[in-house]
Design an enzyme around this catalytic site. Structure first.
Site, short mmCIF file in Angstrom:
data_model
loop_
_atom_site.label_atom_id
_atom_site.label_comp_id
_atom_site.label_asym_id
_atom_site.label_seq_id
_atom_site.Cartn_x
_atom_site.Cartn_y
_atom_site.Cartn_z
N HIS A 18 -0.90 2.74 -37.10
CA HIS A 18 -0.28 2.63 -35.78
C HIS A 18 1.14 2.05 -35.88
CE1 HIS A 18 -0.56 2.84 -31.45
NE2 HIS A 18 -0.13 1.59 -31.35
N ASP B 191 -3.97 6.52 -37.85
CA ASP B 191 -3.83 5.57 -36.74
C ASP B 191 -5.23 5.26 -36.18
OD1 ASP B 191 -3.34 4.25 -34.34
OD2 ASP B 191 -1.54 5.42 -33.92
N SER C 29 4.26 2.86 -28.91
CA SER C 29 2.92 2.50 -28.49
C SER C 29 2.83 2.40 -26.96
CB SER C 29 2.52 1.19 -29.21
OG SER C 29 1.17 0.90 -29.02
C1 MLT Z 1 -1.66 1.17 -24.66
O1 MLT Z 1 -2.35 0.33 -24.12
O2 MLT Z 1 -0.64 1.64 -24.16
C2 MLT Z 1 -2.12 1.64 -25.99
O3 MLT Z 1 -3.43 1.23 -26.22
C3 MLT Z 1 -1.23 1.16 -27.06
C4 MLT Z 1 -1.17 -0.32 -27.12
O4 MLT Z 1 -0.40 -0.90 -26.40
O5 MLT Z 1 -1.90 -0.92 -27.92
#
Ligand code: MLT
Length: 205
Positions: free
Chosen positions: A186, A155, A105
């Protein structure tokens, strides 16, 4: 603490020929989160696991965002260089070989950003649930760089087009990308580490 230093965990290799895995946690994680995953993915590899320096309501991240999926680009660029400097310096001082990022992520997004604007730091990356972090002015030279991208079919944060755009951007830059669609959202499913373990064994052992 030196500017380019990060709170981190380092576990030296018991298999010195293996690449070093740089473990990059998701929002709200820390340097401990992905260590068990790293040990599972490439047993015996050295693990370097930094903690993101940005706090969003107390939750560590690797760069600032303005909203979900909307990134603070100047901060992202500066933090990408800062992390790449840390990894490069650590590599030199510990005489490490190839470096492969494993990010989830937010951690996958900064790993993708490193590939795009600091293309010499990483030999490859496992990107779990990554999106396009930024589009560089000029495409980097990612020939000889290998990437595994795993994306969730449902996701809610990263649509199919977004994940496909990242694959195409990396491929246009010369990287060899395996893009696996995983039935899920996700969060990671058991299929993600399975795919990564197999890919690392094939590409990096
Ligand atoms: C981010 O901010 O890098 C993406 O939205 C993934 C997350 O951290 O939720």
């Amino acid at each position: 603490m030196d500017k380019s230093d990060f709170i981190h965990k380092y576990i030296p290799a018991t298999r010195p020929d293996a690449p070093t895995l740089v473990l990059l946690h998701g929002t709200g994680g820390n340097e401990d989160d992905l260590v068990p995953l790293g040990q599972q993915l490439l047993p015996g590899a050295s693990l370097l696991s930094p903690r993101g320096k940005v706090l969003e309501q107390g939750m560590p991240r690797f760069f600032r965002r303005l909203a979900e999926g909307v990134f603070d680009l100047p901060d992202l660029i500066a933090r990408t260089h800062e992390l790449a400097d840390f990894v490069d310096e650590f590599k030199a001082s510990h005489q490490l070989g190839r470096i492969v990022a494993v990010g989830f992520s937010n951690g996958a997004n900064i790993a993708a950003s490193m590939l795009l604007i600091r293309p010499t730091t990483l030999a490859g990356a496992v990107l779990f649930r990554a999106m396009v972090p930024l589009v560089p002015d000029a495409l980097p030279d990612l020939r000889n760089r290998r990437v595994l991208l795993t994306s969730g079919t449902h996701d809610p944060l990263i649509g199919r087009e977004e994940a496909t755009n990242l694959r195409q951007l990396l491929e246009r830059s010369g990287a060899t990308v395996l893009h696996r669609w995983i039935e899920g959202g996700h969060q990671l499913t058991p299929e993600d580490p399975q795919a990564a373990r197999q890919w690392l064994a094939t590409e990096f052992s």
